[in-house]
Each structure stands twice: as C-alpha cells, then as structure tokens.
Design a protein around this motif. Structure first.
Motif, PDB file in Angstrom:
ATOM      1  N   THR A 210      98.135  -1.672   9.942  1.00 26.41           N
ATOM      2  CA  THR A 210      97.851  -0.290   9.534  1.00 26.41           C
ATOM      3  C   THR A 210      97.410  -0.364   8.077  1.00 26.41           C
ATOM      4  N   ARG A 211      97.558   0.958   7.693  1.00 31.66           N
ATOM      5  CA  ARG A 211      97.416   1.302   6.169  1.00 31.66           C
ATOM      6  C   ARG A 211      98.599   1.964   5.706  1.00 31.66           C
TER       7      ARG A 211
ATOM      8  N   GLN B 185      80.377  -0.984  10.900  1.00 32.24           N
ATOM      9  CA  GLN B 185      79.697  -0.025   9.728  1.00 32.24           C
ATOM     10  C   GLN B 185      79.251  -0.746   8.411  1.00 32.24           C
TER      11      GLN B 185
ATOM     12  N   ASP C 208      91.082  -4.683  17.649  1.00 33.79           N
ATOM     13  CA  ASP C 208      91.296  -3.609  18.444  1.00 33.79           C
ATOM     14  C   ASP C 208      90.181  -2.427  18.023  1.00 33.79           C
ATOM     15  N   SER C 209      89.946  -1.504  18.790  1.00 37.23           N
ATOM     16  CA  SER C 209      88.593  -0.822  18.819  1.00 37.23           C
ATOM     17  C   SER C 209      88.397  -0.371  17.210  1.00 37.23           C
ATOM     18  N   SER C 210      89.503   0.072  16.651  1.00 32.00           N
ATOM     19  CA  SER C 210      89.146   0.825  15.210  1.00 32.00           C
ATOM     20  C   SER C 210      88.635  -0.338  14.257  1.00 32.00           C
ATOM     21  N   GLU C 211      89.011  -1.722  14.369  1.00 31.67           N
ATOM     22  CA  GLU C 211      88.868  -2.769  13.654  1.00 31.67           C
ATOM     23  C   GLU C 211      87.364  -2.927  13.826  1.00 31.67           C
ATOM     24  N   ARG C 212      87.028  -3.089  15.359  1.00 30.78           N
ATOM     25  CA  ARG C 212      85.644  -3.332  15.817  1.00 30.78           C
ATOM     26  C   ARG C 212      84.586  -2.431  15.105  1.00 30.78           C
ATOM     27  N   LYS C 213      85.328  -1.291  15.192  1.00 36.29           N
ATOM     28  CA  LYS C 213      84.061  -0.120  14.773  1.00 36.29           C
ATOM     29  C   LYS C 213      84.106  -0.317  13.052  1.00 36.29           C
ATOM     30  N   SER C 214      85.154  -0.842  12.424  1.00 36.03           N
ATOM     31  CA  SER C 214      85.064  -1.268  11.180  1.00 36.03           C
ATOM     32  C   SER C 214      83.919  -2.340  10.734  1.00 36.03           C
TER      33      SER C 214
END
Length: 296
Positions: free
Chosen positions: A97-98, A62, A53-59
């Motif tokens: 998730t966390r 980085q 997902d998008s948040s994982e792609r962003k990670s």
C-alpha cells in the motif's frame, strides 16, 4: 501460460536472511538483461504480471518504454518477495500500500508487520535494486536508495542544476575538471539527494536547495564504498548515515538511513542476485530465462 506462486524456501530467501543477520539494512540488486525484449512467448510478461494485483498491473502498463515497464514489474516482484521472506507469509498473502501521510512511499500492508519493515526501490540502466531496513531497538525502520547508471545518465552541466545543487555543492563538483570524474561526482550528489528525499517520502518535490551535502567522496576503483557524506537540512546537521557504493565500475548506489550511536558503524549489506533465481523464486512454472550477465 498460467503461473502460481512458489512456496518459500530457495536461494533468494536464504540470501535475504543472510544479509539481515549481519546488518539491519540490506540492498539486493539485479540485472534484468534482455528480459524486457523477450519475444519468444507473447504471454510471458502478462503471465508474470498476473502474479501482482490489478492496480499493480495497471501501474506496469503506464510506462512508455517496455524496458521501464519490465524494470517496474521486476521491482514489484522483488517487493513481494522481500515481504514474504521477512514476514514468513505466502506470496499471495503479501500486499503493498502507500503511506497514509500522502507522501506516496510504498509499504507492506500486512498489519503490524508494516511497522517492522521499511523498503525502497530504484531502477536505472537495466538494474533493479531494493533497499530493506528492519526496525531495531534503537530506531524505527526507514530507508531510501537511489541507483544511477553513469553510462545511461546524460551529459550533465553543473550550472544547469541551480535549482537542485546549492552554490557550495556546485563549487565542490567543479573541483573535478576531468569531465568523466565531474560526471561521476555530480551524480553522487544527485543519488544522495534522491535517496534522502525518498527515505522521507517527499521525493524530489522537497526543497532541494535546503538539503546540502558535504564531505562527499569521489568514487573510484580504489574507493568503492564510503559513509563519509554529511547532510545539512535547513542548516541543521542531520543524524543520518549516507552510504555510497560504486558497483560494476559504472553504477552509483546511495543509501540513506537515520542513525544512532549504537548502529553508526554498521554498513549496509549489498548483494547482487540473478534474474533467473528471482523468477524461479516467485513462480513454479515460469521458465528460467537466460541473460548475458548470468555467467558473470
């Protein structure tokens, strides 16, 4: 290049199921080889990243170095693969998730299934590993792992670790005068502390001097596995099992899990998988890359 999740049923899934039939804990690890340097298709990494997902792609973006970004991406794919395998759900129905306690440990977010599985990931020196622990009748799932590449880990001077290793730990490490052996022994202690603090969700922000290991073996070709290590936390002996593995004669793998009288003699199943098998497991149209280690 567009990619799609592959339906479950392949060698990697069978490997996970096989490992967990012999133990409630397992570790899969692989060599990412020159995957991170792949230049023949500029869209290759972006296509793989589209599977998360998008948040994982962003990670992934980085990370400063491409090798670390590639290892993190493979780690994410491994996490989704494990969740899909154990929960028996489609890949695109796996979510990460966390933990809500603020400790930041990743967990599956698939409803009640999150209570049945705990996992932890580690990558170093081109190897990526995931530790899996499944809830049993005698204890909840909890696992921490750490993988150290001795060839990549820099030269370490014991007394530079005064804020990490207690006096008794530093004395134990210094008993090995040979620099190679001392280097290996120091990072055995390091891996154990990392694995434990990752299991409890604090990471190295914990009071590391309050975590003291003893009875730690010196890993070698003649001692490639041990569960003899003991840990005192604020002087209290922990009812945990700490396992050390010497992989490929240059990697230390530490595994930390709470124990019980019924499971204290059960060791963690460890198996290496190949990167092409992983990639062909998660996508129907990602080509199988070749790596220098596939022929091993």
């Amino acid at each position: 290049m567009s990619v799609k999740w592959r339906e479950m049923s392949n060698h990697v899934f069978q490997t996970i199921e096989k490992l967990l039939t012999t133990s409630s804990t397992a570790v899969l690890y692989l060599d990412i080889g020159d995957f991170w340097q792949k230049e023949s298709d500029p869209s290759f990494h972006a296509s793989l990243a589209s599977l998360v997902d998008s948040s994982e792609r962003k990670s992934v973006t980085q990370f400063r170095f491409r090798r670390d970004a590639a290892a993190h991406l493979i780690s994410l794919l491994l996490q989704h693969l494990v969740i899909a395998s154990i929960a028996h759900v489609a890949f695109d129905q796996t979510f990460i998730t966390r933990k809500p306690d603020g400790r930041g440990k990743p967990v599956p977010s698939s409803g009640d299934f999150a209570k049945l599985l705990d996992y932890n990931v580690s990558h170093h020196g081109g190897r990526v590993a995931i530790g899996i622990d499944v809830t049993s009748d005698v204890r909840p799932a909890c696992i921490g792992i750490d993988l150290v590449d001795l060839n990549t880990a820099g030269l370490a001077i014991v007394d530079d670790f005064r804020d990490i290793f207690s006096l008794s730990e530093r004395i134990a490490i210094k008993t090995h005068v040979d620099p190679v052996l001392q280097h290996r022994y120091l990072f055995s202690f390091w891996a154990l502390k990392e694995a434990f603090t990752k299991a409890i969700g604090t990471g190295l922000t914990a009071d590391l001097l309050a975590i003291q290991f003893s009875n730690v073996p010196l890993l070698s070709e003649s001692c490639m596995y041990s569960d003899s290590a003991k840990c005192h936390f604020h002087a209290d002996l922990l009812a945990w099992k700490f396992q050390l593995y010497f992989l490929e004669n240059c990697f230390i793998l530490a595994v930390a899990t709470p124990t019980s009288k019924l499971l204290c003699h059960t060791s963690t199943s460890v198996e290496r998988i190949l990167l092409p098998d992983l990639l062909s497991s998660v996508s129907v149209d990602i080509p199988r890359p070749t790596t220098t280690s596939d022929a091993d």
